[in-house]
Write a protein that holds these residues in place. Structure first.
Motif, PDB file in Angstrom:
ATOM      1  N   ALA A  48       0.773  -1.258  -0.172  1.00  0.00           N
ATOM      2  CA  ALA A  48       0.064   0.003   0.173  1.00  0.00           C
ATOM      3  C   ALA A  48       0.740   1.172   0.040  1.00  0.00           C
ATOM      4  O   ALA A  48       0.495   2.281  -0.792  1.00  0.00           O
ATOM      5  N   ASN A  49       2.066   1.166   0.830  1.00  0.00           N
ATOM      6  CA  ASN A  49       2.741   2.457   0.742  1.00  0.00           C
ATOM      7  C   ASN A  49       3.416   2.607  -0.516  1.00  0.00           C
ATOM      8  O   ASN A  49       3.695   3.995  -1.013  1.00  0.00           O
ATOM      9  N   ARG A  50       3.804   1.739  -1.334  1.00  0.00           N
ATOM     10  CA  ARG A  50       4.424   1.878  -2.551  1.00  0.00           C
ATOM     11  C   ARG A  50       3.520   2.606  -3.621  1.00  0.00           C
ATOM     12  O   ARG A  50       3.626   3.271  -4.627  1.00  0.00           O
ATOM     13  N   ALA A  51       2.178   2.149  -3.255  1.00  0.00           N
ATOM     14  CA  ALA A  51       1.063   2.529  -4.272  1.00  0.00           C
ATOM     15  C   ALA A  51       1.105   4.177  -4.151  1.00  0.00           C
ATOM     16  O   ALA A  51       0.852   4.794  -4.759  1.00  0.00           O
ATOM     17  N   ILE A  52       1.132   4.273  -2.720  1.00  0.00           N
ATOM     18  CA  ILE A  52       0.873   6.062  -2.349  1.00  0.00           C
ATOM     19  C   ILE A  52       2.002   6.603  -3.073  1.00  0.00           C
ATOM     20  O   ILE A  52       1.723   7.604  -3.679  1.00  0.00           O
ATOM     21  N   LEU A  53       3.285   5.959  -2.981  1.00  0.00           N
ATOM     22  CA  LEU A  53       4.266   6.972  -3.570  1.00  0.00           C
ATOM     23  C   LEU A  53       4.028   6.845  -5.104  1.00  0.00           C
ATOM     24  O   LEU A  53       4.266   7.950  -5.778  1.00  0.00           O
ATOM     25  N   ALA A  54       3.719   5.874  -5.664  1.00  0.00           N
ATOM     26  CA  ALA A  54       3.539   5.802  -6.977  1.00  0.00           C
ATOM     27  C   ALA A  54       2.265   6.878  -7.660  1.00  0.00           C
ATOM     28  O   ALA A  54       2.448   7.563  -8.575  1.00  0.00           O
ATOM     29  N   PHE A  55       1.473   6.847  -6.528  1.00  0.00           N
ATOM     30  CA  PHE A  55       0.389   7.853  -7.080  1.00  0.00           C
ATOM     31  C   PHE A  55       0.841   9.304  -6.934  1.00  0.00           C
ATOM     32  O   PHE A  55       0.341   9.945  -7.655  1.00  0.00           O
ATOM     33  N   ALA A  56       1.454   9.570  -6.155  1.00  0.00           N
ATOM     34  CA  ALA A  56       2.229  10.945  -5.812  1.00  0.00           C
ATOM     35  C   ALA A  56       3.064  11.304  -7.164  1.00  0.00           C
ATOM     36  O   ALA A  56       2.778  12.320  -7.605  1.00  0.00           O
ATOM     37  N   ILE A  57       3.871  10.311  -7.348  1.00  0.00           N
ATOM     38  CA  ILE A  57       4.758  10.588  -8.760  1.00  0.00           C
ATOM     39  C   ILE A  57       3.861  10.858  -9.907  1.00  0.00           C
ATOM     40  O   ILE A  57       3.937  11.663 -10.600  1.00  0.00           O
ATOM     41  N   ALA A  58       2.971   9.938 -10.038  1.00  0.00           N
ATOM     42  CA  ALA A  58       1.939  10.027 -11.138  1.00  0.00           C
ATOM     43  C   ALA A  58       1.330  11.407 -11.263  1.00  0.00           C
ATOM     44  O   ALA A  58       1.068  12.037 -12.243  1.00  0.00           O
ATOM     45  N   CYS A  59       0.981  11.644 -10.067  1.00  0.00           N
ATOM     46  CA  CYS A  59       0.279  13.218  -9.953  1.00  0.00           C
ATOM     47  C   CYS A  59       1.038  14.165 -10.373  1.00  0.00           C
ATOM     48  O   CYS A  59       0.693  15.167 -11.058  1.00  0.00           O
ATOM     49  N   VAL A  60       2.341  14.078 -10.125  1.00  0.00           N
ATOM     50  CA  VAL A  60       3.428  15.329 -10.622  1.00  0.00           C
ATOM     51  C   VAL A  60       3.280  15.194 -12.221  1.00  0.00           C
ATOM     52  O   VAL A  60       3.041  16.253 -12.753  1.00  0.00           O
ATOM     53  N   GLY A  61       3.298  14.027 -12.785  1.00  0.00           N
ATOM     54  CA  GLY A  61       3.427  14.205 -14.172  1.00  0.00           C
ATOM     55  C   GLY A  61       2.047  14.439 -14.759  1.00  0.00           C
ATOM     56  O   GLY A  61       1.888  15.219 -15.770  1.00  0.00           O
ATOM     57  N   ALA A  62       0.719  14.118 -14.231  1.00  0.00           N
ATOM     58  CA  ALA A  62      -0.600  14.746 -14.442  1.00  0.00           C
ATOM     59  C   ALA A  62      -0.557  15.994 -14.457  1.00  0.00           C
ATOM     60  O   ALA A  62      -1.386  16.646 -15.275  1.00  0.00           O
ATOM     61  N   ASN A  63      -0.274  16.742 -13.524  1.00  0.00           N
ATOM     62  CA  ASN A  63      -0.061  18.016 -13.362  1.00  0.00           C
ATOM     63  C   ASN A  63       0.858  18.880 -14.205  1.00  0.00           C
ATOM     64  O   ASN A  63       0.985  20.031 -13.802  1.00  0.00           O
ATOM     65  N   ALA A  64       1.640  18.210 -14.905  1.00  0.00           N
ATOM     66  CA  ALA A  64       2.620  18.932 -15.539  1.00  0.00           C
ATOM     67  C   ALA A  64       2.512  19.974 -16.371  1.00  0.00           C
ATOM     68  O   ALA A  64       3.029  20.841 -16.860  1.00  0.00           O
ATOM     69  N   ASN A  65       1.004  20.070 -16.791  1.00  0.00           N
ATOM     70  CA  ASN A  65       0.501  21.190 -17.594  1.00  0.00           C
ATOM     71  C   ASN A  65       0.719  22.632 -16.693  1.00  0.00           C
ATOM     72  O   ASN A  65       0.757  23.653 -17.742  1.00  0.00           O
ATOM     73  N   THR A  66       1.026  22.453 -15.522  1.00  0.00           N
ATOM     74  CA  THR A  66       1.186  23.745 -14.872  1.00  0.00           C
ATOM     75  C   THR A  66       2.307  24.455 -15.634  1.00  0.00           C
ATOM     76  O   THR A  66       2.556  25.810 -15.254  1.00  0.00           O
ATOM     77  N   ILE A  67       3.365  23.895 -15.794  1.00  0.00           N
ATOM     78  CA  ILE A  67       4.615  24.209 -16.353  1.00  0.00           C
ATOM     79  C   ILE A  67       4.135  25.349 -17.545  1.00  0.00           C
ATOM     80  O   ILE A  67       4.714  26.631 -17.518  1.00  0.00           O
ATOM     81  N   TYR A  68       3.134  24.951 -18.428  1.00  0.00           N
ATOM     82  CA  TYR A  68       2.744  25.555 -19.565  1.00  0.00           C
ATOM     83  C   TYR A  68       2.109  26.937 -19.096  1.00  0.00           C
ATOM     84  O   TYR A  68       2.180  27.839 -19.679  1.00  0.00           O
ATOM     85  N   TRP A  69       1.173  26.571 -17.888  1.00  0.00           N
ATOM     86  CA  TRP A  69       0.516  27.736 -17.458  1.00  0.00           C
ATOM     87  C   TRP A  69       1.212  28.819 -16.999  1.00  0.00           C
ATOM     88  O   TRP A  69       1.024  30.044 -17.330  1.00  0.00           O
ATOM     89  N   VAL A  70       2.412  28.166 -15.955  1.00  0.00           N
ATOM     90  CA  VAL A  70       3.164  29.387 -15.538  1.00  0.00           C
ATOM     91  C   VAL A  70       3.966  30.199 -16.616  1.00  0.00           C
ATOM     92  O   VAL A  70       3.968  31.405 -16.606  1.00  0.00           O
ATOM     93  N   THR A  71       4.876  29.392 -17.552  1.00  0.00           N
ATOM     94  CA  THR A  71       5.360  30.334 -18.535  1.00  0.00           C
ATOM     95  C   THR A  71       4.436  31.133 -19.363  1.00  0.00           C
ATOM     96  O   THR A  71       4.633  32.157 -19.582  1.00  0.00           O
ATOM     97  N   GLY A  72       3.279  30.497 -19.717  1.00  0.00           N
ATOM     98  CA  GLY A  72       2.212  31.092 -20.573  1.00  0.00           C
ATOM     99  C   GLY A  72       1.863  32.504 -19.956  1.00  0.00           C
ATOM    100  O   GLY A  72       1.627  33.345 -20.387  1.00  0.00           O
ATOM    101  N   SER A  73       1.576  32.104 -18.381  1.00  0.00           N
ATOM    102  CA  SER A  73       1.086  33.339 -17.726  1.00  0.00           C
ATOM    103  C   SER A  73       2.098  34.480 -17.908  1.00  0.00           C
ATOM    104  O   SER A  73       1.814  35.827 -18.220  1.00  0.00           O
ATOM    105  N   ALA A  74       3.337  34.221 -17.624  1.00  0.00           N
ATOM    106  CA  ALA A  74       4.395  35.321 -17.688  1.00  0.00           C
ATOM    107  C   ALA A  74       4.443  35.833 -19.188  1.00  0.00           C
ATOM    108  O   ALA A  74       4.467  37.171 -19.335  1.00  0.00           O
ATOM    109  N   GLN A  75       4.415  35.116 -20.141  1.00  0.00           N
ATOM    110  CA  GLN A  75       4.532  35.564 -21.639  1.00  0.00           C
ATOM    111  C   GLN A  75       3.356  36.439 -21.797  1.00  0.00           C
ATOM    112  O   GLN A  75       3.329  37.599 -22.381  1.00  0.00           O
ATOM    113  N   PHE A  76       2.311  35.909 -21.430  1.00  0.00           N
ATOM    114  CA  PHE A  76       1.008  36.670 -21.482  1.00  0.00           C
ATOM    115  C   PHE A  76       0.967  38.216 -20.638  1.00  0.00           C
ATOM    116  O   PHE A  76       0.663  39.286 -21.552  1.00  0.00           O
ATOM    117  N   LEU A  77       1.513  38.235 -19.494  1.00  0.00           N
ATOM    118  CA  LEU A  77       1.719  39.436 -19.092  1.00  0.00           C
ATOM    119  C   LEU A  77       2.838  40.298 -19.677  1.00  0.00           C
ATOM    120  O   LEU A  77       2.515  41.639 -19.607  1.00  0.00           O
TER     121      LEU A  77
END
Lengths: 488, 244, 200
Positions: free
Chosen positions: C114-143
């Motif tokens: 179960a503990n490895r499942a939690i760790l695996a999920f946390a890492i997968a979350c980072v990948g799934a939310n990697a869009n924020t990279i684009y949002w942050v850079t996009g936001s700076a460019q937009f401004l």
């Protein structure tokens, strides 16, 4: 030809079903076999042995051999068995895949990679032989349970299998639709197909079944020709834990009526411009157990939802103890025990479930009141168990207990006995009695004559959204309800 | 016999297009809206792309959604500019800018919704098979399509049950989450099991190539859509390379 | 005499499970984003919040996983949907990499821990939310762009993307932390409801 030799099966995960042991049966081609027995007796497991879901889908220990059309089910994959065995299941809403009737009918043919021209030919044959022209071109979500079940039959029928396996197909159907299912089965029988059907409601199979296998505790306890099975008396069949079908006669009549009345005024609901419900005036005695009868699609469920205040657009006033209740205010007065009671169990223990949402100030008092309700409903010994770990009847009682705890006066049951055997039906009737003795008024939406006979003392008959008949059990009313139930 | 299976041309319900064309349109809109910087020629191209979902909404005869879409588009393209001068820079960076960037995707989100709503499961399977996408992806995706309406149905039932009990207010968020998700998941898992059993007994996931009766194929409308996409992509590349 | 069916490749049942849970995942993720994304302070922590909520269904999902590939398919589908929604390609590219790492972590525990499942999920979350990279850079460019085109009044609003160097790692870390919290929440709910009632 199906040969089951010394087969035993135990599920890896016990909640998937009941184990069977030492099953021995040979079913020749063209025979119609009825599997009956209490829930948990193993009849569904037996049907899964034949359609190959065991061992391909349900994991567990299988011993012995099962040969279907000469193939060992341990050696074949499900898709290899698909052209030979067609399966129809209990729940109409979870056995269609494509959301549209036309594509659903040919779904199986497409999967096994038939030629397109052949598929269209099969489509025509199937639609014609099952008389479902009127259902074509529709979204499956717009169909009634009975219509979905017919499409499910059509979808397996299009592969022209030799064997049909049906697992409690009539559980969610009304009397009219069961007749149509009966016709489909008769046409399959006339074509010389082998049919294996597990059922609780037996009456509609009287003219179809050739042979009856009675399951008890995972074994075949009786293997009879159907004629000798139908000779049994109602009492004998009830003793076996099975549903029987005799002329409707209510067990309870209301005593001389001095009670106050609950009044429903101007209950109206329409979906878009189509009126679904239109009840100008209805009166039922307070404390009655009211059977709400009528065909699928007549507006019974809408009636129940409006009564409970769940339909925002539902109009109407409910007079209870001479106080008017309008719209959402009725949520405080009414409670609905849903058909799928699992939706309304939230907590991790029965005790918590009962006090959840109840308006009781202190913890100590909570415990006391909850304890009292639980012992009234015979649940005290399970107070620390998880509600989902209980049996279906007990779960329903937990839901009832929570309604009692939050002081609901009117309790509506939505088809509480669909797919239940005799013992469990009796348990539900018992639950309803207990509520009744607590002074609650109950509305029971049901298609089950035995349940109505066992516990209702008043009835409302709904047709096309309006109440056409209602009243207590006068001899005319008994005749009317009896005739309605006797259609099959 | 009269059946949609014998249709040879896509109808209004499918936006008159082949599913593959719709996917291509959706990709074009999302990429150009995403990567375009709103400068140079893109100042004109991006609003043109934003009109694409509008055209389809009108084709589908959904005037109110179309009005709503236009309203949303105007708000999302102007509001950030109005807010900017009045907010501190860190808020602008982390909120206004991010919202502006995300809402830029409004046309692509609308395209995606239209794609989902106008394509049936069978059409999708046919399209994916013709694009040679492996079964390991097409099977989960098709069941996903089937499952969205089921999730909605089940959730509605649970919301009713919660109303009847008056539980799960926002005051206790973890509890609210638990009361919603646990019964929902229990219901969905059991429906899912039934669904897979019934699909598998009907030969789903057979290794043979699946026949797709439902008609997909390209017509002149698809050609128009393709040319439109190509023009947009060419302009976009030129503006990127030459700084138009 | 029992025929040994190939037990390591995904069969129809597994693929169905993938589809069902991916549907649940996407519905919850998109709804949570729509509801939480418009609240100012929460919007940047959205990846954290949505990961916490998703912990419950995903821990149930991970508990059913016994073979290689299921997590990967879920995140490929999730990434593709994000691309089609016009929210950037990072959820697909980085999502696949993180999902692969998650798969390896799950496998290293024989899909039991179960503990490895939690760790695996946390890492997968980072990948799934990697869009924020684009949002942050996009936001700076937009401004920057807006400020440039709107004249000097707006110059005060200009932020260089590098003036807040902690933002990007912060967002990724919050997704990871959210994943861990969500995993723990999911594990406790699993124990409290699903295991206690005998459903798994």
């Amino acid at each position: 030809m199906i040969q089951v030799k010394n087969a035993s099966f135990k599920y890896e995960n016990a909640i998937s079903g009941a184990a069977v042991e030492d099953i021995h049966a040979v079913i020749p081609k063209g025979e119609v076999v009825l599997l009956c027995g209490e829930s948990g007796s193993g009849k569904t497991t037996f049907s899964r042995l034949i359609n190959g879901l065991i061992p391909s889908y349900y994991e567990g220990e299988l011993e012995g051999t099962v040969l279907v059309e000469g193939q060992d089910i341990q050696e074949v994959e499900l898709y290899e068995l698909a052209p030979h065995v067609g399966s129809v299941f209990q729940n109409p809403k979870s056995q269609f895949y494509t959301l549209q009737t036309d594509t659903e009918i040919v779904f199986a043919c497409e999967n096994i990679g038939m030629e397109k021209a052949d598929i269209l030919k099969r489509f025509d044959i199937t639609v014609e032989s099952l008389h479902i022209q009127n259902l074509l071109g529709k979204s499956l979500f717009a169909l009634s349970g009975g219509e979905k079940q017919k499409i499910a039959c059509a979808s397996v029928s299009s592969l022209l299998p030799e064997i049909f396996v049906l697992d409690e197909p009539s559980s969610n159907l009304d009397i009219g639709t069961i007749q149509e299912l009966q016709k489909i089965l008769l046409s399959w029988k006339a074509q010389g197909k082998t049919i294996i059907i597990a059922e609780h409601r037996l009456a509609w199979l009287r003219s179809i079944a050739d042979r009856v296998l009675f399951f008890k505790n995972g074994k075949i306890a009786l293997d009879l020709a159907s004629d000798s099975f139908w000779e049994k008396t109602t009492a004998e069949i009830h003793n076996m834990g099975l549903r029987a079908h005799s002329r409707f006669y209510p067990e309870h009549k209301r005593k001389a009526d001095s009670h106050e009345k609950i009044e429903l005024r101007d209950f109206r609901f329409s979906y878009g411009k189509t009126p679904i419900l239109n009840i100008p005036f209805l009166e039922v005695p307070e404390g009655a157990v009211v059977a709400v009868l009528g065909d699928n699609g007549a507006g019974k469920t809408t009636f129940a939802r409006c009564l409970c205040g769940l339909e925002k657009k539902g109009q109407g006033t409910l007079m209870y103890k001479s106080a008017p209740y309008i719209g959402k205010k009725r949520i405080n007065l009414c409670y609905m025990v849903m058909q799928d009671v699992n939706h309304q169990l939230f907590s991790e223990s029965v005790l918590e479930e009962v006090v959840l949402g109840a308006d009781i100030p202190t913890d100590e008092k909570k415990e006391k009141i909850a304890g009292k309700i639980l012992s009234e409903l015979d649940l005290l010994e399970y107070k620390d168990a998880h509600p989902m770990s209980l049996s279906g009847g007990q779960r329903q009682r937990v839901a009832i207990a929570s309604a009692v705890a939050s002081d609901k006066e009117i309790i509506v049951f939505d088809e509480p006995t669909s797919g239940l055997d005799y013992r469990h039906m009796k348990e539900v009737a018992e639950n309803i009695h207990r509520l009744s003795s607590l002074g609650k008024t109950e509305f029971i939406i049901t298609h089950d004559p035995e349940l109505v006979a066992a516990c209702c003392d008043y009835f409302v008959f709904i047709e096309s959204g309006t109440v056409t008949h209602s009243g207590e059990w006068t001899s005319d009313n008994i005749q009317f309800v009896g005739d309605y139930f006797n259609l099959i | 016999m009269e059946t949609i299976l014998r249709n040879t041309r896509p109808t209004a319900r499918q936006m008159y297009l082949d599913p593959r064309t719709k996917i291509f349109l959706c990709l074009t809109v999302s990429f150009v809206m995403l990567a375009g910087d709103g400068m140079g020629t893109m100042r004109y191209v991006q609003p043109v792309l934003a009109i694409v979902p509008l055209v389809f909404l009108l084709l589908l005869k959904k005037p109110w959604i179309a009005v709503y879409y236009v309203g949303m588009y105007i708000i999302t393209t102007t509001l950030p500019y109005l807010l900017l001068p009045h907010l501190p820079s860190i808020v602008n960076f982390l909120f206004t800018g991010v919202i502006a960037v995300c809402t830029q995707a409004l046309p692509s989100m609308s395209m995606f919704c239209l794609l989902i709503l106008t394509t049936t499961v069978s059409e999708f399977m046919a399209a994916m098979d013709s694009l040679h996408i492996p079964k390991k992806l097409t099977v989960p995706i098709s069941i996903m399509f089937r499952f969205f309406p089921t999730i909605r149905e089940e959730y509605a039932a649970i919301r009713d049950a919660m109303k009847l009990r008056e539980v799960g207010s926002w005051r206790n968020p973890i509890e609210m989450l638990e009361y919603r998700l646990v019964p929902l998941l229990m219901g969905l898992v059991s429906i899912g099991n039934d669904l897979s059993a019934s699909a598998l007994t009907r030969g789903f996931h057979a290794p043979t190539r699946r026949t797709n009766v439902c008609p997909i194929g390209f017509h002149w409308q698809d050609a128009v859509a393709f040319i439109f996409c190509m023009v947009v992509i060419v302009i976009f590349s030129l503006s990127l390379l030459l700084g138009w | 005499m029992k025929k040994q069916k190939n037990t390591n490749t995904l069969n129809g049942k597994d693929l169905m499970t993938v589809g069902i849970f991916t549907a649940v995942y996407l519905v919850i993720y998109i709804l949570a984003s729509c509801v939480l994304g418009i609240i100012p302070i929460v919007s940047m922590l959205m990846s954290c919040f949505s990961s916490i909520i998703l912990g419950i269904p995903m821990m149930l999902y991970f508990s059913k996983i016994k073979k290689f590939g299921m997590v990967l398919i879920t995140y490929i589908v999730n990434g593709t949907v994000m691309v089609l929604l016009g929210l950037g390609v990072y959820s697909l590219t980085i999502g696949i990499i993180c999902a692969l790492i998650a798969e390896l972590i799950l496998r290293s525990g024989q899909y039991q821990s179960a503990n490895r499942a939690i760790l695996a999920f946390a890492i997968a979350c980072v990948g799934a939310n990697a869009n924020t990279i684009y949002w942050v850079t996009g936001s700076a460019q937009f401004l920057e762009r807006t400020a440039a085109s709107m004249g000097t009044d707006y110059m005060t609003t200009v932020v260089n993307y590098f003036s807040y160097p902690w933002v990007l790692p912060g967002v990724m870390l919050s997704a990871f932390a959210g994943g861990l919290l969500g995993g723990l929440l999911g594990k406790s709910v699993l124990k409290k409801h699903f295991i206690k009632s005998g459903l798994i």
